[in-house]
Motif scaffolding. Structure first.
Motif, PDB file in Angstrom:
ATOM      1  N   ARG A 188       0.861  -1.182   0.000  1.00 35.95           N
ATOM      2  CA  ARG A 188       0.000   0.000   0.000  1.00 35.95           C
ATOM      3  C   ARG A 188       0.899   1.234   0.000  1.00 35.95           C
ATOM      4  N   MET A 189       0.839   1.987  -1.071  1.00 33.82           N
ATOM      5  CA  MET A 189       1.762   3.107  -1.263  1.00 33.82           C
ATOM      6  C   MET A 189       1.163   4.390  -0.707  1.00 33.82           C
ATOM      7  N   ASN A 190       1.934   5.068   0.089  1.00 37.09           N
ATOM      8  CA  ASN A 190       1.517   6.340   0.668  1.00 37.09           C
ATOM      9  C   ASN A 190       1.705   7.449  -0.364  1.00 37.09           C
ATOM     10  N   VAL A 191       0.628   8.150  -0.708  1.00 37.32           N
ATOM     11  CA  VAL A 191       0.709   9.207  -1.717  1.00 37.32           C
ATOM     12  C   VAL A 191       0.834  10.595  -1.111  1.00 37.32           C
ATOM     13  N   ALA A 192       0.888  10.678   0.214  1.00 35.04           N
ATOM     14  CA  ALA A 192       0.961  11.990   0.865  1.00 35.04           C
ATOM     15  C   ALA A 192       2.290  12.672   0.559  1.00 35.04           C
ATOM     16  N   PRO A 193       2.274  13.994   0.341  1.00 31.61           N
ATOM     17  CA  PRO A 193       3.532  14.715   0.095  1.00 31.61           C
ATOM     18  C   PRO A 193       4.506  14.520   1.248  1.00 31.61           C
ATOM     19  N   GLY A 194       5.765  14.264   0.914  1.00 27.03           N
ATOM     20  CA  GLY A 194       6.782  14.107   1.939  1.00 27.03           C
ATOM     21  C   GLY A 194       6.720  12.807   2.710  1.00 27.03           C
ATOM     22  N   ALA A 195       5.984  11.816   2.172  1.00 27.73           N
ATOM     23  CA  ALA A 195       5.874  10.541   2.884  1.00 27.73           C
ATOM     24  C   ALA A 195       7.207   9.818   2.947  1.00 27.73           C
ATOM     25  N   GLY A 196       8.112  10.118   2.021  1.00 25.87           N
ATOM     26  CA  GLY A 196       9.471   9.621   2.123  1.00 25.87           C
ATOM     27  C   GLY A 196       9.786   8.372   1.341  1.00 25.87           C
ATOM     28  N   GLU A 197       8.769   7.667   0.826  1.00 28.46           N
ATOM     29  CA  GLU A 197       9.062   6.434   0.101  1.00 28.46           C
ATOM     30  C   GLU A 197       9.706   6.723  -1.247  1.00 28.46           C
ATOM     31  N   ASN A 201       5.677  13.577  -7.569  1.00 24.33           N
ATOM     32  CA  ASN A 201       4.215  13.664  -7.544  1.00 24.33           C
ATOM     33  C   ASN A 201       3.603  12.275  -7.635  1.00 24.33           C
ATOM     34  N   ILE A 202       3.613  11.528  -6.531  1.00 25.58           N
ATOM     35  CA  ILE A 202       3.111  10.155  -6.532  1.00 25.58           C
ATOM     36  C   ILE A 202       1.623  10.091  -6.911  1.00 25.58           C
ATOM     37  N   PRO A 203       0.784  11.073  -6.511  1.00 30.69           N
ATOM     38  CA  PRO A 203      -0.617  11.028  -6.971  1.00 30.69           C
ATOM     39  C   PRO A 203      -0.772  11.133  -8.487  1.00 30.69           C
ATOM     40  N   GLY A 204       0.310  11.457  -9.210  1.00 31.67           N
ATOM     41  CA  GLY A 204       0.253  11.522 -10.659  1.00 31.67           C
ATOM     42  C   GLY A 204       0.353  10.179 -11.345  1.00 31.67           C
ATOM     43  N   ALA A 205       0.360   9.080 -10.589  1.00 26.41           N
ATOM     44  CA  ALA A 205       0.388   7.743 -11.188  1.00 26.41           C
ATOM     45  C   ALA A 205      -0.946   7.437 -11.856  1.00 26.41           C
ATOM     46  N   ILE A 206      -0.906   6.681 -12.949  1.00 27.08           N
ATOM     47  CA  ILE A 206      -2.131   6.416 -13.699  1.00 27.08           C
ATOM     48  C   ILE A 206      -3.131   5.623 -12.873  1.00 27.08           C
ATOM     49  N   ASP A 207      -2.669   4.692 -12.016  1.00 33.34           N
ATOM     50  CA  ASP A 207      -3.624   3.923 -11.218  1.00 33.34           C
ATOM     51  C   ASP A 207      -4.341   4.806 -10.204  1.00 33.34           C
ATOM     52  N   TYR A 208      -3.635   5.760  -9.615  1.00 36.21           N
ATOM     53  CA  TYR A 208      -4.277   6.654  -8.647  1.00 36.21           C
ATOM     54  C   TYR A 208      -5.295   7.566  -9.333  1.00 36.21           C
ATOM     55  N   GLN A 209      -4.950   8.049 -10.504  1.00 31.83           N
ATOM     56  CA  GLN A 209      -5.874   8.917 -11.228  1.00 31.83           C
ATOM     57  C   GLN A 209      -7.096   8.143 -11.726  1.00 31.83           C
ATOM     58  N   MET A 210      -6.939   6.868 -12.040  1.00 35.55           N
ATOM     59  CA  MET A 210      -8.103   6.054 -12.395  1.00 35.55           C
ATOM     60  C   MET A 210      -8.975   5.818 -11.168  1.00 35.55           C
ATOM     61  N   LEU A 211      -8.371   5.583 -10.017  1.00 36.45           N
ATOM     62  CA  LEU A 211      -9.138   5.444  -8.785  1.00 36.45           C
ATOM     63  C   LEU A 211      -9.965   6.696  -8.513  1.00 36.45           C
ATOM     64  N   ALA A 212      -9.386   7.858  -8.817  1.00 35.02           N
ATOM     65  CA  ALA A 212     -10.115   9.121  -8.616  1.00 35.02           C
ATOM     66  C   ALA A 212     -11.393   9.165  -9.439  1.00 35.02           C
ATOM     67  N   LEU A 213     -11.436   8.400 -10.522  1.00 36.86           N
ATOM     68  CA  LEU A 213     -12.634   8.323 -11.367  1.00 36.86           C
ATOM     69  C   LEU A 213     -13.564   7.189 -10.947  1.00 36.86           C
ATOM     70  N   GLY A 214     -13.221   6.503  -9.856  1.00 35.33           N
ATOM     71  CA  GLY A 214     -14.043   5.401  -9.391  1.00 35.33           C
ATOM     72  C   GLY A 214     -13.808   4.104 -10.123  1.00 35.33           C
TER      73      GLY A 214
END
Length: 349
Positions: A188-197, A201-214
């Protein structure tokens, strides 16, 4: 079965693809100064019966090959007469990086998987992102983003997923799909800014942006980059077949999915303090006890420099296979926190 090439834009190609057919084409993005086209190829397998769309993203980084082979093998075995819906295989979202055999396009050096949903007025990577995402967002019901670790590392197959607070898609739904790939870990990848992993811009991943669309989406990491690994290719094919069965595109797969998943909730990279030659002492998919060396670093003349170790137990996700290291190089990717969870069955359709 018809197998045709089309010059139509993706939306029109998808809409006009006949039932029981294969349609090949490309999403045109732009051109080089020479006039050579910059485009993203696609294949649409349209079933004889209506149904959902599984979108397979072969790679967003140019050296990630095993997922491409796995998808090609999966599609080669499709029986379109029994397929209820569509499979879209878009093998490279990043053709410039693929041609350069590098992670990023040399034209701008941007990480494509940190630029989604893209920018039609941006740099070339951002324009590639925008064109690809427009097509995927409009048609995919489930998206699987295929990756590998860097070619510098040994890696056993694993999955990465993210949770979007407004998607309505939780771990259980994602785990029901991920389980078909039998990953060594599901991170489970932390997308919060400064999470350190990871930086950027980790929220810019295609899977995260697809999740944003449900839309359910996740990543599968299939071994190392810049190589063909037959075991990883076969695993990818079986996993895709399992997901297709769960979605109702095909009858249920004969391959049983994983019953449990090792869920990782915190990861880190291990860096060197000294440069030299690194010889690993452990392989991926293993538990490394606190204080046990990950490997040894020596000078070119054989003098011992260090034996890097962790102060706590870790689960090995990846370990460096390229022996040449400098101070600050990554030598391992490890899980710091994990647990075993049941892999839930698919929700009712």
């Amino acid at each position: 079965m018809t197998d045709t090439f089309t010059d139509l834009p993706f939306d029109a190609a998808f809409a006009q693809a006949p039932a029981g057919s294969i349609t090949r084409g490309r999403i045109r993005v732009g051109s080089f100064a020479s006039g050579a086209e910059i485009a993203q190829p696609f294949l649409i397998a349209k079933g004889a019966k209506p149904g959902p769309c599984l979108w397979i993203c072969g790679q967003v980084h140019g050296n990630e090959i095993n997922g491409i082979w796995g998808a090609l093998d999966f599609i080669a075995e499709l029986d379109l007469a029994e397929l209820a819906g569509s499979v879209v295989f878009a093998p490279t979202a990043n053709p410039l990086a693929l041609d350069a055999r590098s992670k990023a396009a040399p034209q701008d050096g941007l990480d494509l998987d940190q630029t989604f949903p893209g920018n039609v007025n941006g740099q070339i990577t951002e324009q590639l992102s925008a064109a690809y995402f427009k097509a995927a967002a409009a048609h995919a019901d489930v998206l699987i983003s295929m990756h590998t670790m860097t070619h510098l590392f040994h890696s056993a197959p694993y999955a990465v997923y993210k949770l979007h607070p407004e998607s309505g898609i939780g771990e259980e739904r994602l785990f029901s799909l991920i389980r078909h790939f039998h990953p060594n870990v599901a991170c489970r990848m932390n997308v919060a800014p400064g999470a350190g992993e990871l930086p950027g811009n980790i929220p810019g991943a295609i899977d995260y942006q697809m999740l944003a669309l449900g839309k359910p989406a996740f990543m599968v990491e299939l071994g190392a980059g810049s190589e063909t690994n037959p075991e990883c290719v076969a695993l990818a094919k079986r996993g895709l077949r399992g997901v297709a069965g769960e979605m109702g595109l095909l009858p249920p797969s004969e391959h049983a999915p994983a019953k449990t998943l090792r869920r990782v909730t915190r990861r880190t990279h291990v860096m060197t303090h000294e440069g030299g030659l690194f010889r690993t002492g452990v392989m991926p998919a293993t538990l490394l006890k606190a204080g046990t060396p990950i490997g040894k670093i020596s000078t070119l003349t054989g003098a011992a420099l260090s034996e890097p170790a962790m102060e706590q137990d870790v689960f090995m996700i990846g370990v460096r296979k390229d022996p040449v290291v400098h101070t600050g190089d990554r030598i391992a990717f490890v899980a710091l926190e994990w647990d075993e969870v049941p892999a839930p069955d698919a929700p009712p359709t």
